[in-house]
Design a protein around this motif. Structure first.
Motif, PDB file in Angstrom:
ATOM      1  N   ASP A 264      -5.682  -1.382  -4.877  1.00  0.00           N
ATOM      2  CA  ASP A 264      -5.108  -1.965  -3.670  1.00  0.00           C
ATOM      3  C   ASP A 264      -6.092  -2.986  -3.093  1.00  0.00           C
TER       4      ASP A 264
ATOM      5  N   SER B 287       0.829  -1.214   0.000  1.00  0.00           N
ATOM      6  CA  SER B 287       0.000   0.000   0.000  1.00  0.00           C
ATOM      7  C   SER B 287       0.854   1.252   0.000  1.00  0.00           C
TER       8      SER B 287
ATOM      9  N   GLN C   6      -7.890   0.364  -0.790  1.00  0.00           N
ATOM     10  CA  GLN C   6      -8.524  -0.822  -0.216  1.00  0.00           C
ATOM     11  C   GLN C   6      -9.860  -0.399   0.394  1.00  0.00           C
TER      12      GLN C   6
END
Ligand SMILES: Nc1ncnc2c1ncn2[C@@H]1O[C@H](COP(=O)(O)OP(=O)(O)O)[C@@H](O)[C@H]1O
Ligand SMILES: [Mg+2]
Lengths: 280, 269
Positions: free
Chosen positions: A168, A47, A90
């Protein structure tokens, strides 16, 4: 045109007791219209890496260059870089805020100063790409199902028409069919010339769809290559926290028993070889 | 662009040291007595002794001086503001005047005193939070306020609320950081334009943040209830607080230092 990453180092809370080395000398070149997957165990720095591509954080050492524009806090091109590289975080559904799906997807093009009639076209295109028809335009994103929210969130990034799309862990929390739909969508975007950078801890997923894979571990680039090369490498040296697909394990077992089958994670291919062998 | 990517003010830094190992009650009482001492200072050179004391405790707690001094940075504005208020609004014989603001010798002394006092208060207080985990802190406060429970004082509830709040502040900062980044990635412009424009541009950050906060609160409430949390009555602890000899020694030392220093302050200088 490409993204160049040279000797990238990033350390959180440098010089305090909470210091964490997230990236430690990553080298990489990412082409447009290719599908690259970045695979690593949780906490390996994926990330952190993704946020550099989008100029959200800046290299502490080394360089990141997006189509010749340097990712640097002093750079005048930061907004241009962010426009070139779309980043789907994410759990992107947690960033939704607008009252209607339409407004949510129009947010990015509006921020980039696109004209209103073109915005309409882009919103339509983006929502069509993620498989949401016009009946969704006026709906409240907070009232949609989890999978639909995820699609709206992804549409809200591709409506900016980025050259690269970084995702992500986009499959986290999706069921099997949601996952399949998403991979289909990404393959379409890839066909249309967008560079896909898929970040995942799921090796099987990466093996099944990428053209190039990079494995990172503890902020280091461990290896990189085509899915076949990566598979051979990982069958040889086990990497902590990365599970090889059952199919590949079976193939490697068969090879070590003297069968002449390819080392692959593709179950259809393996099945065909086995049937042929059994018949002959 | 600056994100919330620095240490939060006074955030607990777990290390092993004499100070870290103390009973939280002793640390709280010790800090309170030191803070009182700071307020009793009358002579300027006594401030030096207090700074020296701060350095010694920092040394004992194995924290870096940079960290402890840095922890005052967020409140520096407040310190300067307090000092200025006192400089401008204390009466006395004016030395000179800027417009309608009159500045007197008493004002300057008062301003500098208040500024340094506040700075010392913040530094000692952050020494406490840097060396004591939020849970310990809440346990310590609960234990210290326990005698007031029969009077209806909700010691346990307050401690629990404090624990939860402290536990969630770093998480919320992380979430804010994440959402801000997600909106910046979609081209949001969070730091340009006038006040109204800036406030408006924060809507895309605030709405998702509220959604997450309520979701978290809901999850936490369900988790606590499903583990039969019913308030403080009859609740036992995994690590009961233990007051040892060294805690008595430490606390007595603090108290003695405060008394001794304010005595010197008044009688010798
Ligand atoms: N905001 C942050 N502050 C401090 N440390 C962080 C932060 N974000 C990530 N880290 C640390 O950096 C390392 C890499 O994290 P991350 O890039 O999130 O990895 P991944 O996405 O592969 O799980 C981890 O050890 C993580 O704890
Ligand atoms: Mg991650």
């Amino acid at each position: 045109m490409s993204i160049l990453v040279k000797d990238l180092v990033y350390i959180y809370h440098q010089g305090t007791p909470l210091e964490t080395i997230a990236l430690d000398g990553i080298e990489l070149e990412i082409q447009t219209s290719r599908w690259l997957s970045i695979v690593g165990h949780t906490g390996s720095g994926k990330s952190t890496f993704a946020q550099h591509l989008n100029a959200l954080i800046f290299p502490q050492k080394g360089e990141v260059e997006v189509e010749g524009m340097k990712v640097d806090p002093e750079s005048k091109d930061l907004r241009k870089i962010r426009q070139k590289v779309g980043l789907v975080f994410q759990y992107p559904e947690q960033q939704l805020f607008a009252e209607t799906v339409y407004e949510e997807v129009a947010f990015a093009p509006r921020n980039w100063g696109i004209k209103e009639d073109e915005i309409h076209e882009r919103v339509e295109e983006a929502l069509r790409a993620v498989g949401l028809n016009p009946s969704y335009y006026k709906r409240n994103p907070f009232h949609l199902s989890g999978g639909e929210k995820r699609r709206v969130a992804i549409a809200s990034v591709i409506s900016a028409r980025p050259s690269y799309l970084v995702l992500d862990e986009p499959t986290a929390g999706l069921d099997a069919s949601g996952r399949k739909d998403l991979l289909g969508l990404l393959a379409d975007l890839r066909e249309r010339g967008m560079g896909i950078i898929l970040i995942t801890h799921d090796l099987e997923l990466a093996l099944s769809c990428s053209e190039q894979i990079i494995i990172i571990e503890k902020g280091h680039k461990l290896c990189c290559g085509t899915p076949d090369e990566i598979l051979v490498r990982l069958l040889r040296d086990h990497v902590h926290g990365l599970l090889l697909p059952e199919t590949a394990l079976l193939a490697s077992k068969l090879v070590s028993e003297g069968w002449d089958v390819p080392l692959t994670s593709d179950e259809l291919l393996l099945a065909r070889f086995i049937t042929e062998k059994v018949k002959s | 662009m600056k994100f919330l990517n620095h240490l939060t003010f006074g955030q607990y830094v777990p290390t092993e040291s004499l100070i870290h190992a103390m009973d939280p009650r002793a640390k709280i009482l010790g800090t309170v007595s030191l803070l009182t001492g700071v307020f009793l200072v009358e002579h300027p050179s006594a401030f030096l002794i207090w700074f020296f004391l701060l350095m010694i405790i920092t040394f004992l707690s194995k924290l870096s001086y940079r960290l402890i001094l840095g922890s005052a940075r967020p409140v520096l504005i407040l310190v300067i503001f307090t000092a200025l208020i006192h400089i401008f609004f204390t009466g006395g014989t004016p030395l000179f005047a800027i417009g309608f603001l009159k500045i007197s010798r008493e004002g300057i002394t008062m301003g500098v005193y208040m500024g340094i006092r506040l700075l010392l208060l913040v530094l000692f207080a952050s020494l406490l939070t840097l060396t004591t985990s939020p849970i310990e802190l809440a346990d310590g406060l609960e234990a210290l306020f326990a005698p007031l429970k029969p009077l209806g004082f909700p010691a346990h509830e307050l401690a629990m609320m404090m624990t939860i709040a402290l536990r969630f502040i770093p998480t919320l900062l992380d979430e804010t950081d994440r959402i801000m980044k997600a909106q910046l990635a979609r081209g949001a412009d969070l730091d340009r334009g006038g006040l109204i424009k800036r406030l408006r541009s924060f809507i895309p950050v605030l709405i998702p943040l509220f959604v997450i906060v309520f979701q978290r609160a809901d999850d936490l409430a369900i988790a606590m209830e499903s583990r039969c949390y019913k308030g403080g009555k009859g609740r036992t602890r995994m690590d009961p607080l233990e007051w040892s000899i060294s805690d008595s020694v430490a606390f007595t030392t603090c108290l003695a230092l405060v008394l001794f220093l304010s005595w010197i302050d008044r009688s010798i200088w």
